[in-house]
Motif scaffolding. Sequence first.
Motif, PDB file in Angstrom:
ATOM      1  N   ILE A 220       0.824  -1.045  -0.058  1.00  0.00           N
ATOM      2  CA  ILE A 220       0.116  -0.152   0.088  1.00  0.00           C
ATOM      3  C   ILE A 220       0.806   1.214   0.054  1.00  0.00           C
ATOM      4  CG2 ILE A 220      -1.950   1.148   1.353  1.00  0.00           C
ATOM      5  CD1 ILE A 220      -2.751  -1.665   0.302  1.00  0.00           C
ATOM      6  N   TRP A 221       0.852   2.097  -0.990  1.00  0.00           N
ATOM      7  CA  TRP A 221       1.562   3.334  -1.131  1.00  0.00           C
ATOM      8  C   TRP A 221       0.902   4.448  -1.123  1.00  0.00           C
ATOM      9  CZ3 TRP A 221       6.605   2.295  -3.856  1.00  0.00           C
ATOM     10  CH2 TRP A 221       6.997   1.049  -4.135  1.00  0.00           C
ATOM     11  N   ASP A 222       1.508   5.543  -0.664  1.00  0.00           N
ATOM     12  CA  ASP A 222       0.831   6.975  -0.682  1.00  0.00           C
ATOM     13  C   ASP A 222       1.119   7.341  -2.047  1.00  0.00           C
ATOM     14  OD1 ASP A 222       3.332   8.024  -0.989  1.00  0.00           O
ATOM     15  OD2 ASP A 222       3.233   8.706   1.154  1.00  0.00           O
ATOM     16  N   ASP A 226       5.765   6.402  -1.157  1.00  0.00           N
ATOM     17  CA  ASP A 226       6.290   5.989  -0.027  1.00  0.00           C
ATOM     18  C   ASP A 226       5.342   4.681   0.522  1.00  0.00           C
ATOM     19  OD1 ASP A 226       8.280   7.592   0.544  1.00  0.00           O
ATOM     20  OD2 ASP A 226       6.719   9.338   1.331  1.00  0.00           O
ATOM     21  N   VAL A 227       5.925   3.749   0.916  1.00  0.00           N
ATOM     22  CA  VAL A 227       5.217   2.470   1.433  1.00  0.00           C
ATOM     23  C   VAL A 227       4.442   2.762   2.748  1.00  0.00           C
ATOM     24  CG1 VAL A 227       5.072  -0.020   1.798  1.00  0.00           C
ATOM     25  CG2 VAL A 227       6.601   1.137  -0.187  1.00  0.00           C
ATOM     26  N   LEU A 228       3.146   2.501   2.478  1.00  0.00           N
ATOM     27  CA  LEU A 228       2.447   2.955   3.927  1.00  0.00           C
ATOM     28  C   LEU A 228       2.249   1.718   4.752  1.00  0.00           C
ATOM     29  CD1 LEU A 228      -0.477   5.040   2.615  1.00  0.00           C
ATOM     30  CD2 LEU A 228       1.506   5.757   3.834  1.00  0.00           C
ATOM     31  N   ALA A 229       2.070   0.455   3.925  1.00  0.00           N
ATOM     32  CA  ALA A 229       1.836  -0.642   4.611  1.00  0.00           C
ATOM     33  C   ALA A 229       2.234  -1.892   3.739  1.00  0.00           C
ATOM     34  CB  ALA A 229       0.373  -1.094   5.279  1.00  0.00           C
ATOM     35  N   THR A 230       2.845  -3.072   4.390  1.00  0.00           N
ATOM     36  CA  THR A 230       2.861  -4.259   3.380  1.00  0.00           C
ATOM     37  C   THR A 230       2.002  -5.458   3.981  1.00  0.00           C
ATOM     38  OG1 THR A 230       5.157  -3.843   3.194  1.00  0.00           O
ATOM     39  CG2 THR A 230       4.628  -6.010   3.021  1.00  0.00           C
ATOM     40  N   ILE A 231       1.112  -6.211   3.127  1.00  0.00           N
ATOM     41  CA  ILE A 231       0.422  -7.066   3.341  1.00  0.00           C
ATOM     42  C   ILE A 231       1.019  -8.637   3.170  1.00  0.00           C
ATOM     43  CG2 ILE A 231      -2.083  -8.244   3.286  1.00  0.00           C
ATOM     44  CD1 ILE A 231      -2.949  -5.445   2.373  1.00  0.00           C
ATOM     45  N   ASN A 232       0.846  -9.245   3.894  1.00  0.00           N
ATOM     46  CA  ASN A 232       1.256 -10.919   3.536  1.00  0.00           C
ATOM     47  C   ASN A 232       0.318 -11.432   3.187  1.00  0.00           C
ATOM     48  OD1 ASN A 232       2.319 -13.637   3.272  1.00  0.00           O
ATOM     49  ND2 ASN A 232       3.738 -13.429   5.093  1.00  0.00           N
ATOM     50  N   THR A 233      -0.210 -12.160   2.276  1.00  0.00           N
ATOM     51  CA  THR A 233      -1.520 -12.701   2.162  1.00  0.00           C
ATOM     52  C   THR A 233      -1.582 -14.249   2.786  1.00  0.00           C
ATOM     53  OG1 THR A 233      -0.930 -13.657   0.000  1.00  0.00           O
ATOM     54  CG2 THR A 233      -1.918 -11.276  -0.126  1.00  0.00           C
ATOM     55  N   ASN A 234      -0.145 -14.821   2.864  1.00  0.00           N
ATOM     56  CA  ASN A 234      -0.307 -15.964   3.270  1.00  0.00           C
ATOM     57  C   ASN A 234      -0.819 -17.240   2.602  1.00  0.00           C
ATOM     58  OD1 ASN A 234       1.634 -15.582   5.700  1.00  0.00           O
ATOM     59  ND2 ASN A 234      -0.284 -14.567   6.609  1.00  0.00           N
ATOM     60  N   GLU A 263      -9.352  -4.274   5.249  1.00  0.00           N
ATOM     61  CA  GLU A 263      -9.726  -2.694   5.089  1.00  0.00           C
ATOM     62  C   GLU A 263      -8.488  -1.888   5.535  1.00  0.00           C
ATOM     63  OE1 GLU A 263     -12.845   0.418   7.438  1.00  0.00           O
ATOM     64  OE2 GLU A 263     -12.525  -1.658   8.368  1.00  0.00           O
ATOM     65  N   VAL A 264      -8.606  -0.841   4.564  1.00  0.00           N
ATOM     66  CA  VAL A 264      -7.410   0.202   4.637  1.00  0.00           C
ATOM     67  C   VAL A 264      -8.058   1.276   5.360  1.00  0.00           C
ATOM     68  CG1 VAL A 264      -5.580   1.504   3.304  1.00  0.00           C
ATOM     69  CG2 VAL A 264      -6.420  -0.769   2.500  1.00  0.00           C
ATOM     70  N   CYS A 265      -7.675   1.679   6.453  1.00  0.00           N
ATOM     71  CA  CYS A 265      -7.886   2.381   7.339  1.00  0.00           C
ATOM     72  C   CYS A 265      -7.363   3.853   7.303  1.00  0.00           C
ATOM     73  CB  CYS A 265      -8.272   2.081   8.988  1.00  0.00           C
ATOM     74  SG  CYS A 265      -8.922   0.373   8.713  1.00  0.00           S
ATOM     75  N   PHE A 266      -8.048   5.122   7.421  1.00  0.00           N
ATOM     76  CA  PHE A 266      -7.446   6.324   7.535  1.00  0.00           C
ATOM     77  C   PHE A 266      -8.258   7.043   8.434  1.00  0.00           C
ATOM     78  CE2 PHE A 266      -6.168   4.941   3.354  1.00  0.00           C
ATOM     79  CZ  PHE A 266      -5.111   5.604   3.028  1.00  0.00           C
ATOM     80  N   SER A 267      -7.535   7.975   9.269  1.00  0.00           N
ATOM     81  CA  SER A 267      -8.311   8.884  10.016  1.00  0.00           C
ATOM     82  C   SER A 267      -9.079   9.971   9.623  1.00  0.00           C
ATOM     83  CB  SER A 267      -7.169   9.581  10.925  1.00  0.00           C
ATOM     84  OG  SER A 267      -6.416  10.343   9.790  1.00  0.00           O
ATOM     85  N   ARG A 273      -3.904   4.951   9.001  1.00  0.00           N
ATOM     86  CA  ARG A 273      -3.699   4.623  10.131  1.00  0.00           C
ATOM     87  C   ARG A 273      -3.057   3.055  10.198  1.00  0.00           C
ATOM     88  NH1 ARG A 273      -9.057   4.835  13.781  1.00  0.00           N
ATOM     89  NH2 ARG A 273      -9.759   3.784  11.740  1.00  0.00           N
ATOM     90  N   GLU A 274      -3.788   2.137   9.549  1.00  0.00           N
ATOM     91  CA  GLU A 274      -3.611   0.592   9.611  1.00  0.00           C
ATOM     92  C   GLU A 274      -4.215  -0.094   8.375  1.00  0.00           C
ATOM     93  OE1 GLU A 274      -4.762  -1.182  13.024  1.00  0.00           O
ATOM     94  OE2 GLU A 274      -6.794  -0.269  12.932  1.00  0.00           O
ATOM     95  N   VAL A 275      -3.936  -1.384   8.290  1.00  0.00           N
ATOM     96  CA  VAL A 275      -4.527  -2.226   7.284  1.00  0.00           C
ATOM     97  C   VAL A 275      -5.143  -3.430   8.306  1.00  0.00           C
ATOM     98  CG1 VAL A 275      -4.540  -3.839   5.645  1.00  0.00           C
ATOM     99  CG2 VAL A 275      -3.370  -1.702   5.387  1.00  0.00           C
ATOM    100  N   THR A 276      -6.450  -3.597   8.443  1.00  0.00           N
ATOM    101  CA  THR A 276      -6.894  -4.799   9.383  1.00  0.00           C
ATOM    102  C   THR A 276      -7.770  -5.595   8.545  1.00  0.00           C
ATOM    103  OG1 THR A 276      -9.136  -3.372   9.775  1.00  0.00           O
ATOM    104  CG2 THR A 276      -7.163  -2.944  11.061  1.00  0.00           C
ATOM    105  N   ARG A 277      -7.608  -6.926   8.973  1.00  0.00           N
ATOM    106  CA  ARG A 277      -8.447  -8.052   8.216  1.00  0.00           C
ATOM    107  C   ARG A 277      -9.916  -7.652   8.279  1.00  0.00           C
ATOM    108  NH1 ARG A 277      -5.971 -13.010   7.514  1.00  0.00           N
ATOM    109  NH2 ARG A 277      -7.361 -14.428   6.248  1.00  0.00           N
TER     110      ARG A 277
END
Length: 451
Positions: A220-222, A226-234, A263-267, A273-277
């Motif tokens: 997930i990039w802005d 810049d990389v905001l988050a990395t998701i490992n899908t497993n 879900e990609v969460c923003f304030s 903010r974060e990436v949550t399942r």
Amino acid sequence: MEATALAASGPLAALTVLLGGLVLAALLLLVLGKGRGTRLGAEKDAEPREDLNVNSSMPSKTSGLKQKQHQRIRKEKPQQHAFAHPLLAAVLKGHSGSVTCLDFSSNGKYLASCSDDRTVRVWSTKDFLEREHRSLRANVELDHATLVRFYPDSRAFIVWLANGETLRFFKIAKKEDGSMTYVAVPEEFPKHHKGPIINIEVADTGKYIMTASSDTTILIWDLKGDVLATINTNQMHNTFATVSPCGRFVASCGFTPDVKVWEVCFSKSGEFREVTRAFELKGHTAGVYSFSFSNDSRRMATVSKDGTWKLWDTDVEYKKQQDPYLLLTGKCEVAEPCRIALAPDARALAISCGTSIFVYNTQRGEEEERFEAVHGEHITDLAFDVNSCFLVSCGDRAIRVFHNTTGYRAVVEEMKGLLRKATSEATKQRLQQQITQAQSALSSIYGKSKD
């Protein structure tokens, strides 16, 4: 005494002269013989040399001709794949190489396509039913794009570079003559992925970009790179990943029989903010090839190696652990490469398998249209336009546009059902208007009325 000596030396002198003459004659014959032999040899040698000279010059001319012929052959466009069907609305031609990706702008006005001919073309959707199909061309310098995605404002797009293995940004600009074109921004995103890229997306909120590789990585990039988050899908490996049209979710599928959604969460102020399942789609018995969202992100369609496609209701309270509902399961032909596209209004879905396309009604799950051997190569992308009027595909140098008659028939069927239950006069008029519009569209496509 002297006379006697002279008399005695006479025979000897004569013999000497005779011997000298013979030697001289022998030498002369030898020299002449050698000279003749040399000339004969020279003539014999000259013939092969002449032949060699001819042969050495001829191949160069022949090879030059052959090279020119090969060059002409290379420059000549290969034969376009022939395909005809009553529901074929348009064939968009312009690319000289295989088209690998398609994307409709969020305002529905444009269709972007990229090809290995080092160009991206942006087509006007209002020209689909016209004789001429206009497009703006953007050149991808020193590389070619494998994926293309519009920005939410429909005035810019990003591509994934095949050789550079990074993202490049293009924006629309005005030329000196007043016409419009697309120009590349010099800055490119840094390299982070280790595996081949399978998809890129720009969230419709304009807050982030997603890139997914065939390993288990999603980034997930802005918009600045810049990389905001990395998701490992497993999932051992990813086969497909995308962003929901609402921009809220990122989803992926792969080796496992599930589709995982985050879900990609923003304030409220717009800060990441974060990436949550969020939730998972569970029900297939083999790996999932592809999936697709409806325009409101309340429906999803999946296609699996198990030979089925499924339609899901994803409008659930996942934060309260509520799982998506399975609405429908249909059987289909599957073989790699296999893609699925859900119409934005979720009334129809299409599955590409090899070079053929199958269109299904999502109310009953029945196959309503089948387009075989649509392209000369395997279909690389499949998409409905934002108004659910057309289905487009690519797989060779041409882009084929089909009328979505399945969707129109579904509108007629659905609205008639609602009309029978409606009590308000305003509601009845609205439903009847939608029925009339859909029937009129079908009538113009088929040349006769079809309910």
